[in-house]
Design a protein around this motif. Structure first.
Motif, PDB file in Angstrom:
ATOM      1  N   LEU A 146      19.103 103.159 -68.093  1.00 55.66           N
ATOM      2  CA  LEU A 146      18.340 104.032 -67.075  1.00 55.66           C
ATOM      3  C   LEU A 146      16.949 104.236 -67.494  1.00 55.66           C
ATOM      4  CD1 LEU A 146      21.224 106.094 -65.299  1.00 55.66           C
ATOM      5  CD2 LEU A 146      19.762 104.147 -64.302  1.00 55.66           C
ATOM      6  N   THR A 147      16.754 104.885 -68.645  1.00 59.49           N
ATOM      7  CA  THR A 147      15.595 105.055 -69.394  1.00 59.49           C
ATOM      8  C   THR A 147      14.426 104.133 -69.075  1.00 59.49           C
ATOM      9  OG1 THR A 147      17.032 105.938 -71.230  1.00 59.49           O
ATOM     10  CG2 THR A 147      14.496 106.401 -71.289  1.00 59.49           C
ATOM     11  N   LEU A 148      14.758 102.978 -69.308  1.00 60.19           N
ATOM     12  CA  LEU A 148      13.836 101.977 -69.032  1.00 60.19           C
ATOM     13  C   LEU A 148      13.544 101.816 -67.589  1.00 60.19           C
ATOM     14  CD1 LEU A 148      14.567  99.216 -71.860  1.00 60.19           C
ATOM     15  CD2 LEU A 148      13.090 101.136 -72.019  1.00 60.19           C
ATOM     16  N   ALA A 149      14.676 101.557 -66.805  1.00 60.46           N
ATOM     17  CA  ALA A 149      14.635 101.278 -65.463  1.00 60.46           C
ATOM     18  C   ALA A 149      13.940 102.395 -64.952  1.00 60.46           C
ATOM     19  CB  ALA A 149      15.851 101.241 -64.870  1.00 60.46           C
ATOM     20  N   GLY A 150      13.727 103.561 -65.521  1.00 64.05           N
ATOM     21  CA  GLY A 150      12.987 104.845 -64.670  1.00 64.05           C
ATOM     22  C   GLY A 150      11.438 104.596 -64.673  1.00 64.05           C
ATOM     23  N   LEU A 151      11.069 103.664 -65.882  1.00 58.14           N
ATOM     24  CA  LEU A 151       9.669 103.788 -65.626  1.00 58.14           C
ATOM     25  C   LEU A 151       9.135 102.902 -64.594  1.00 58.14           C
ATOM     26  CD1 LEU A 151       9.458 102.481 -69.651  1.00 58.14           C
ATOM     27  CD2 LEU A 151       8.811 104.903 -68.594  1.00 58.14           C
ATOM     28  N   CYS A 183       6.391 100.247 -75.062  1.00 62.25           N
ATOM     29  CA  CYS A 183       6.311 101.545 -74.402  1.00 62.25           C
ATOM     30  C   CYS A 183       5.080 102.185 -75.132  1.00 62.25           C
ATOM     31  CB  CYS A 183       7.600 102.174 -74.692  1.00 62.25           C
ATOM     32  SG  CYS A 183       8.736 102.139 -73.306  1.00 62.25           S
ATOM     33  N   HIS A 184       5.096 101.937 -76.603  1.00 63.06           N
ATOM     34  CA  HIS A 184       3.917 102.761 -77.204  1.00 63.06           C
ATOM     35  C   HIS A 184       2.673 102.271 -76.939  1.00 63.06           C
ATOM     36  CE1 HIS A 184       2.405 104.550 -80.849  1.00 63.06           C
ATOM     37  NE2 HIS A 184       1.543 103.490 -80.966  1.00 63.06           N
ATOM     38  N   THR A 185       2.518 100.954 -76.901  1.00 65.51           N
ATOM     39  CA  THR A 185       1.030 100.403 -76.345  1.00 65.51           C
ATOM     40  C   THR A 185       0.855 100.774 -75.218  1.00 65.51           C
ATOM     41  OG1 THR A 185       1.946  98.488 -77.861  1.00 65.51           O
ATOM     42  CG2 THR A 185      -0.038  98.029 -76.545  1.00 65.51           C
ATOM     43  N   ALA A 222       1.687 103.151 -73.463  1.00 66.67           N
ATOM     44  CA  ALA A 222       1.322 104.817 -73.476  1.00 66.67           C
ATOM     45  C   ALA A 222      -0.031 104.972 -73.883  1.00 66.67           C
ATOM     46  CB  ALA A 222       2.395 105.440 -74.496  1.00 66.67           C
ATOM     47  N   GLY A 223      -0.522 104.465 -74.858  1.00 67.30           N
ATOM     48  CA  GLY A 223      -1.733 104.385 -75.385  1.00 67.30           C
ATOM     49  C   GLY A 223      -3.079 104.213 -74.552  1.00 67.30           C
ATOM     50  N   THR A 224      -2.849 103.005 -73.776  1.00 64.68           N
ATOM     51  CA  THR A 224      -3.557 102.658 -72.774  1.00 64.68           C
ATOM     52  C   THR A 224      -3.574 103.802 -71.407  1.00 64.68           C
ATOM     53  OG1 THR A 224      -3.070 100.551 -73.383  1.00 64.68           O
ATOM     54  CG2 THR A 224      -4.256 100.748 -71.249  1.00 64.68           C
ATOM     55  N   ALA A 225      -2.442 103.914 -71.059  1.00 65.83           N
ATOM     56  CA  ALA A 225      -2.200 105.056 -69.942  1.00 65.83           C
ATOM     57  C   ALA A 225      -3.104 106.153 -70.429  1.00 65.83           C
ATOM     58  CB  ALA A 225      -0.846 105.238 -69.772  1.00 65.83           C
ATOM     59  N   GLY A 226      -2.663 106.607 -71.335  1.00 70.63           N
ATOM     60  CA  GLY A 226      -3.446 107.910 -71.787  1.00 70.63           C
ATOM     61  C   GLY A 226      -5.087 107.789 -71.556  1.00 70.63           C
ATOM     62  N   THR A 227      -5.484 106.947 -72.229  1.00 66.77           N
ATOM     63  CA  THR A 227      -7.045 106.530 -72.207  1.00 66.77           C
ATOM     64  C   THR A 227      -7.466 106.725 -70.867  1.00 66.77           C
ATOM     65  OG1 THR A 227      -6.721 105.286 -74.322  1.00 66.77           O
ATOM     66  CG2 THR A 227      -8.816 105.128 -72.890  1.00 66.77           C
ATOM     67  N   PHE A 228      -6.653 106.231 -69.765  1.00 71.41           N
ATOM     68  CA  PHE A 228      -7.271 106.045 -68.688  1.00 71.41           C
ATOM     69  C   PHE A 228      -6.822 107.180 -67.648  1.00 71.41           C
ATOM     70  CE2 PHE A 228      -8.181 102.129 -70.332  1.00 71.41           C
ATOM     71  CZ  PHE A 228      -9.344 101.526 -69.925  1.00 71.41           C
ATOM     72  N   GLY A 229      -6.226 108.167 -68.273  1.00 73.73           N
ATOM     73  CA  GLY A 229      -5.737 109.390 -67.591  1.00 73.73           C
ATOM     74  C   GLY A 229      -4.597 109.104 -66.815  1.00 73.73           C
ATOM     75  N   ALA A 230      -3.738 108.157 -67.064  1.00 76.55           N
ATOM     76  CA  ALA A 230      -2.602 108.098 -66.283  1.00 76.55           C
ATOM     77  C   ALA A 230      -1.403 108.927 -67.161  1.00 76.55           C
ATOM     78  CB  ALA A 230      -2.036 106.407 -66.212  1.00 76.55           C
ATOM     79  N   ASP A 284       3.343 109.964 -70.311  1.00 79.63           N
ATOM     80  CA  ASP A 284       4.296 111.003 -70.912  1.00 79.63           C
ATOM     81  C   ASP A 284       5.536 110.245 -70.523  1.00 79.63           C
ATOM     82  OD1 ASP A 284       2.768 112.799 -71.615  1.00 79.63           O
ATOM     83  OD2 ASP A 284       3.377 114.409 -70.140  1.00 79.63           O
ATOM     84  N   ALA A 285       5.895 109.428 -69.812  1.00 79.03           N
ATOM     85  CA  ALA A 285       7.231 108.914 -69.504  1.00 79.03           C
ATOM     86  C   ALA A 285       7.461 107.752 -70.587  1.00 79.03           C
ATOM     87  CB  ALA A 285       7.149 108.332 -68.018  1.00 79.03           C
ATOM     88  N   LEU A 286       6.365 107.023 -70.871  1.00 73.60           N
ATOM     89  CA  LEU A 286       6.296 105.888 -71.684  1.00 73.60           C
ATOM     90  C   LEU A 286       6.680 106.745 -73.265  1.00 73.60           C
ATOM     91  CD1 LEU A 286       3.628 103.611 -70.589  1.00 73.60           C
ATOM     92  CD2 LEU A 286       6.038 103.014 -70.726  1.00 73.60           C
TER      93      LEU A 286
END
Ligand code: ADP
Length: 896
Positions: free
Chosen positions: A866-871, A832-834, A836-844, A849-851
Motif C-alpha cells: 500500500l505504501t508503494l501504491a499510494g505514490l 524513491c530516493h532518486t 524525491a531529489g528531482t521532485a524537491g528540486t522542481f518544487g513538487a 515528501d511522499a517519496l
C-alpha cells in the motif's frame, strides 16, 4: 563519338561554354578572322586589277597593230612615188606628142589625156585619203598641194578640149607639168618623212604598251604566286588544327569514357543522344537501348518525374547564357532494376538565342547516395552532441542552483557564528569560512548567470528605477572593499542627476557591481571614479557609465577577449585576487540583454576605463507614481510591508505574493537601506533576510527596534526569512527582537500566516510537518528556479521530469504488483530516493515528501504494497499541476 559538351570541372565549363556559344566568338579568333578577310580582299582586288589591266593592254596592242597594218595597206609612199612615175609617163607622152607628126599625133594625145586623168585621179585620192591630213599639217605642203591642184584644174579644160588646142599648148603644158612634178616630189619627200615619223611613233607606242603588258603580266604572276603560297599556308594550318582537334577529341573521348562521373547528352527536347560508360553503369542501361528516349521519364521514378522535369525546364533558359553560373540540381533517379538513388546533376550545353530548341544539353551526373548518408550521420551526430551539450549545461545550471541554497546556509551560519563570543583564533577561522563561502557563492552565482545567459534565458523586468540611488547603493556596497585596498571611490554625474528611468535594476546593478568591484579589487592606493553621462542617439536616450581606475591596466593584446568566459589575467593583483573570469562575461551578456554594449579602454600601467552604454528611456509617469507610492507606503487596504533582502529574486517573489494578497510593499536591498527606510516610514510588517552584506538581519532588527534613523517602524512586526535556523539561533533571533521566522523555501500560506501572526513563532513549525500538509507544488521554489534558469530551459527540464516521473512511478507500480515485492525493495527504495531529489528540486513538495516517507518506510522495514501504491495518485496530481505550470501558468509569471 565526338563530345561537344563542356568538360567536367566548373572552371573549365565556363571557358568551354564560351567556345561553344554561338554568339560569343573569342577575341583572338575574331582578330584572326578579320585579318584573313582583309588579306583575301586585297588579293582579289589585286587579281581583278591585274586581269583588267592586262585585258585593256592586250586590246590596245591589238588596235595599234591594226593601225600599223592599215598604214601599210594605204601605202601612201607607194602612191606618192607612183604619182611621180605617172608624171614622168605624162611628160613622156607629151614629149612624144610634140615630136610626132600632127597626123600621127592623135593616139599620142589620147595617151597624154589618159596619163593626165591617172594623175588627176591620184591627186584626188591623195586629197581624200587619210594621208592628206598628215601631209597638210605643214603649211608649205598645203601651198604645194594647191599649186598642184591649180595645175590640174588649169589643164583639165585643155585635156577635155580639141586635139589641136592641146597640141598647141603642149610645150607650156610640158613645162608646167615639170613644175607640178617638182611640187609633187617635194611633197612626196615631206610626206614620206612624216609617214616615217608617224610609223616610228606608232611602233614606239606599241612597244610601250607591250612593256606595260609585260609588267601587268608579271604582277599577275606574282599575285598568283603569293595567293598560292597563302593558300598553302592556310591548308597546312587547317591540317594541323584538324590534327589537334582530332587529338583533343581522342583525349576527351578517353576521359569521358573512363571518368567515374556519369555524362548524359540530350537534345534540347530532352531526348537522350549519348551516355558515357559511367552513366550506363550508373543506370544499368546501354546507350543503344535508350538513345532517343525522353531522359526524365526514363531515368526518374514516375512519382517525382514531372516535378523534377519542371525544375530542369525552369533552369534550362539560363543554360549557356553569358555570365550564368553552372546549373546544379539534386534529383531522385532510378536504376534499371528500380532501385532509387539521389544524384547531383550539373547542366551545361550550347545555347542558340535565335532558336532555343536547337543545341544540346550535357548533364554531369554524380551519385550522391554516400554523401547523403554521411550528411544524415553528421546531422545525427550534431544533434547528439547538442543534446549532450544541453544536458551538460542543464546539469551545470541545476547543480549551481542546488549548491546555492546550502551555500547560503553555510555563509549565514558562519555569519551568525561570528556574532557569538569566540576566541581570536576561532574568529579568524570563522571569518575565513565566511569569506571563502561568499567567494564560492559568487562563483556559483556567476556560473548560474552564465548558463542562464548562454541559454538565452536572461529575463528582464524593466521598471521605473531611481538611477541615482541605484548607483549610490552600488558604490556604498563597494566602499569597504575600496577602503581595504587604500582606494578612494567617488561618483561624478557629468550631465547632472540621473533621475528615474526605465530599466531592469537588478541587471544594471549586477553589471555595475561587477565593474566597480573589479576596479577596487585590482587597484591599490589609487582612485576609482564612476562617471555618468546621458547621451542621445538615433535610438533614443543612452546612459553611459564609465568606471575609471588608476590600477594596473590591461595589456592591449588581452583587451579583445577580456569579456570572454573564463579569462583571467596574470597582471597586477589579478593573480592574488583570484576569480573565475566570469564576471566580465556575465556583465557583457547582461549589457547586451539590456540592449546596450560594454567595452574598455586601457593603457597598461596607467589604469582602465570600463564603459557600458545602456538605453535608458525616461520612466513613464504612471510607473513613477506607482513606485513613489511604494516608497512612502500608505496602502488603501492591507498592510505596509518592508522587505529587506539582498537577493533580487527572493525580493521579487516575496513582493509578488504580498502584492497579490493586497499588501503595499517597499523593498530594501540590504540591512543598511532597511534601517534607513524603517526609520523614516512607519511599516506594519518588516520581512528581513538574515544573511546580507553590510548589515545582517539580526543587527538590522536590533537597530530598528532601537529606533535608529527616526524610529518610525520601531514597533513593527519583524519576521526573519532565512534558509537556515538552528534551534539555538532562534533564541538569539528573538533576543534581537525578531517576532517570527520563516524557513526558505517559503510557502504562500506560511507567509500569510506569519504576517497575520496566526502562526506559531517556532521555526520548526514553518516546515510542513507531513506529506499530506505539503503543498502540491511549492510555487516559490519553482519560480525561483524558473527565474534563474529561464522559462525555455525550465520547460525542457519539466518535460524530462514528467518523463522520469512516469517511468519511475510505473516501475514502482510494477514492483508493488509482483507476487513477492520484498525481493525488489532495494530497487524501489533507490527509485524513491532518486525521484524525491528531482521532485524537491522542481518544487513538487508533496510528491517529494511522499517519496521520502516511502523510502524511510522501506529502509526501516515498515513498507508494504500500500505504501508503494499510494505514490501513484500523488504523482498524477503532481503531474497535472506540473503540466499546467509548464504550459505557462507559473513560468510565465511576470513582476507586474
Ligand atoms: P574575475 O574578476 O572573476 O577574474 P572578470 O571577468 O571580472 O573575472 O575579469 C577578468 C580579468 O580581467 C580579471 O582576472 C583581471 O585580470 C582583469 N580585469 C578586470 N577588470 C580589471 C581592472 N579594472 N583592472 C585591471 N584588470 C582587470
Amino acid at each position: 563519338m565526338i563530345w561537344i559538351g563542356p568538360p567536367r570541372s566548373p572552371s573549365l565549363r565556363v571557358r568551354s561554354s564560351v567556345s561553344v556559344t554561338m554568339n560569343g566568338i573569342p577575341q583572338s579568333s575574331l582578330a584572326g578572322t578579320i585579318a584573313r578577310r582583309i588579306r583575301l580582299g586585297v588579293t582579289v582586288v589585286l587579281l581583278v586589277g591585274f586581269v583588267v589591266t592586262t585585258g585593256a593592254l592586250l586590246w590596245d596592242v591589238r588596235t595599234k597593230l591594226g593601225g600599223l597594218r592599215r598604214a601599210s595597206t594605204d601605202n601612201a609612199i607607194w602612191m606618192v612615188t607612183q604619182s611621180e612615175v605617172e608624171f614622168l609617163k605624162l611628160q613622156n607622152a607629151m614629149q612624144m606628142a610634140l615630136t610626132t607628126l600632127p597626123e600621127r599625133r592623135a593616139p599620142l594625145l589620147a595617151e597624154v589625156r589618159r596619163r593626165f586623168d591617172v594623175i588627176y585621179n591620184r591627186v584626188t585620192i591623195l586629197e581624200e585619203g587619210p594621208i592628206y591630213a598628215q601631209v597638210t599639217q605643214r603649211e608649205e605642203n598645203v601651198a604645194r598641194l594647191e599649186k598642184l591642184r591649180r595645175f590640174l584644174t588649169e589643164y583639165t579644160p585643155l585635156i577635155d578640149g580639141e586635139d589641136a588646142a592641146l597640141a598647141e599648148a603642149m610645150p607650156r603644158f610640158l613645162n608646167d607639168s615639170r613644175e607640178a612634178q617638182d611640187h609633187l616630189r617635194i611633197l612626196s619627200i615631206g610626206t614620206l618623212t612624216t609617214l616615217n615619223n608617224a610609223a616610228e611613233a606608232q611602233r614606239q607606242s606599241v612597244f610601250d604598251t607591250l612593256m606595260r603588258l609585260g609588267l601587268a603580266m608579271s604582277g599577275l604572276v606574282i599575285t598568283l604566286s603569293v595567293s598560292l603560297a597563302m593558300l598553302r599556308q592556310q591548308t597546312l594550318r587547317t591540317r594541323s588544327q584538324a590534327e589537334s582537334i582530332r587529338l583533343a577529341n581522342a583525349r576527351l573521348d578517353t576521359v569521358i569514357s573512363t571518368t567515374g562521373e556519369g555524362i548524359i547528352v540530350t537534345d534540347r527536347m530532352g531526348r537522350i543522344q549519348d551516355l558515357n560508360p559511367a552513366a550506363e553503369a550508373m543506370f544499368g542501361h546501354a546507350i543503344a537501348e535508350v538513345r532517343g528516349r525522353d531522359a526524365v521519364s526514363f531515368l526518374c521514378p514516375p512519382d517525382v518525374a514531372e516535378t523534377q522535369r519542371a525544375a530542369i525546364l525552369k533552369a534550362l533558359p539560363r543554360l549557356g547564357g553569358p555570365d550564368e553560373p553552372p546549373i546544379r540540381l539534386e534529383l531522385e533517379t532510378q536504376r534499371a532494376d528500380g532501385e532509387r538513388f539521389p544524384i547531383e546533376l550539373s547542366l551545361a550545353g550550347t545555347h542558340d538565342a535565335e532558336n532555343p530548341r536547337k543545341g544540346i544539353v550535357v548533364g554531369f551526373l554524380r551519385d550522391i547516395s554516400e554523401r547523403r548518408r554521411t550528411e544524415r550521420a553528421l546531422a545525427r551526430a550534431l544533434e547528439d552532441a547538442q543534446a549532450g551539450e544541453r544536458a551538460k549545461a542543464d546539469f551545470l545550471a541545476v547543480m549551481s542552483h542546488e549548491m546555492r541554497t546550502p551555500l547560503n546556509g553555510m555563509v549565514g551560519a558562519a555569519e551568525l557564528l561570528a556574532n557569538t563570543r569566540l576566541t581570536r583564533d576561532q574568529r579568524h577561522l570563522v571569518e575565513a569560512l565566511e569569506s571563502s563561502g561568499r567567494l564560492l557563492l559568487g562563483h556559483v552565482n556567476a556560473v548560474l548567470d552564465i548558463t542562464a545567459a548562454q541559454a538565452g534565458a536572461i529575463t528582464l523586468h524593466p521598471v521605473a528605477v531611481d538611477v541615482d540611488r541605484l548607483l549610490a547603493d552600488c558604490i556604498a556596497n563597494q566602499e569597504p572593499a575600496a577602503q581595504a585596498n587604500g582606494n578612494t571611490l567617488s561618483l561624478r554625474n557629468l550631465t547632472g542627476p540621473l533621475g528615474r528611468a526605465e530599466t531592469d535594476p537588478a541587471r544594471l546593478g549586477q553589471i555595475m557591481l561587477n565593474l566597480i568591484n573589479n576596479a577596487v579589487k585590482f587597484t591599490r592606493n589609487g582612485s576609482v571614479t564612476v562617471e555618468t553621462e546621458y547621451q542621445e542617439d538615433a535610438a533614443g536616450r543612452l546612459l553611459e557609465i564609465r568606471v575609471v581606475d588608476t590600477g594596473p591596466g590591461i595589456p592591449h593584446d588581452e583587451q579583445a577577449h577580456i569579456f570572454d568566459e573564463f579569462v583571467t589575467l596574470e597582471t597586477g593583483y589579478a593573480r592574488q585576487e583570484g576569480g573565475t573570469g566570469l564576471g566580465l562575461a556575465v556583465a557583457r551578456r547582461l549589457a547586451e540583454a539590456l540592449g546596450g554594449e560594454i567595452g574598455l579602454e586601457s593603457e597598461p600601467g596607467m589604469g582602465s576605463v570600463f564603459w557600458v552604454r545602456i538605453p535608458m528611456p525616461l520612466a513613464r509617469a504612471a510607473d513613477s507614481a506607482a513606485s513613489a507610492d511604494e516608497r512612502t507606503g500608505a496602502p488603501p487596504s492591507g498592510r505596509r510591508i518592508l522587505v529587506i533582502e539582498d537577493n533580487s529574486i527572493n525580493r521579487f517573489i516575496l513582493r509578488k505574493h504580498l502584492v497579490a494578497a493586497g499588501h503595499q510593499v517597499v523593498e530594501a536591498a540590504d540591512g543598511v537601506e532597511g534601517v534607513a527606510l524603517a526609520g523614516a516610514t512607519p511599516f506594519d510588517v518588516i520581512l528581513t533576510d538574515i544573511s546580507m552584506p553590510r548589515l545582517n538581519g539580526v543587527d538590522t532588527t536590533r537597530q530598528i527596534r532601537a529606533g535608529a534613523q527616526g524610529g518610525a517602524s520601531k514597533g513593527a512586526r519583524i519576521i526573519a526569512v532565512t534558509a537556515h535556523a538552528l534551534p539555538d539561533e532562534l533564541a538569539s533571533f528573538r533576543a534581537a527582537g525578531i517576532d517570527d521566522v520563516l524557513i526558505k523555501p517559503i510557502s504562500n500560506a506560511a507567509l500569510q500566516g506569519a504576517i497575520d501572526g496566526t502562526m506559531d513563532a517556532r521555526a520548526a513549525d514553518r516546515r510542513p510537518p507531513a506529506a499530506t500538509q505539503a503543498p502540491l507544488i511549492d510555487e516559490v521554489r519553482l519560480h525561483e528556479l524558473c527565474n534563474e534558469l529561464g522559462p525555455g530551459r525550465i520547460a525542457g527540464l519539466l518535460d524530462r521530469v514528467l518523463g522520469e516521473g512516469d517511468a519511475t512511478i510505473a516501475r514502482i507500480a510494477d514492483i508493488a504488483a509482483l507476487p513477492d515485492p520484498p525481493e525488489n525493495w532495494d530497487e524501489a527504495q533507490r527509485l524513491c530516493h532518486t525521484l524525491a531529489g528531482t521532485a524537491g528540486t522542481f518544487g513538487a513538495a508533496r510528491l517529494a515528501d511522499a517519496l521520502r516517507q516511502a523510502e524511510i518506510a522501506i529502509k526501516t522495514g515498515h513498507a508494504d504494497r500500500l505504501t508503494l501504491a499510494g505514490l501513484a495518485p500523488v504523482w498524477s496530481d503532481t503531474r497535472a499541476a506540473l503540466v499546467a505550470d509548464r504550459s505557462g501558468e507559473v513560468i510565465a509569471l511576470s513582476p507586474d
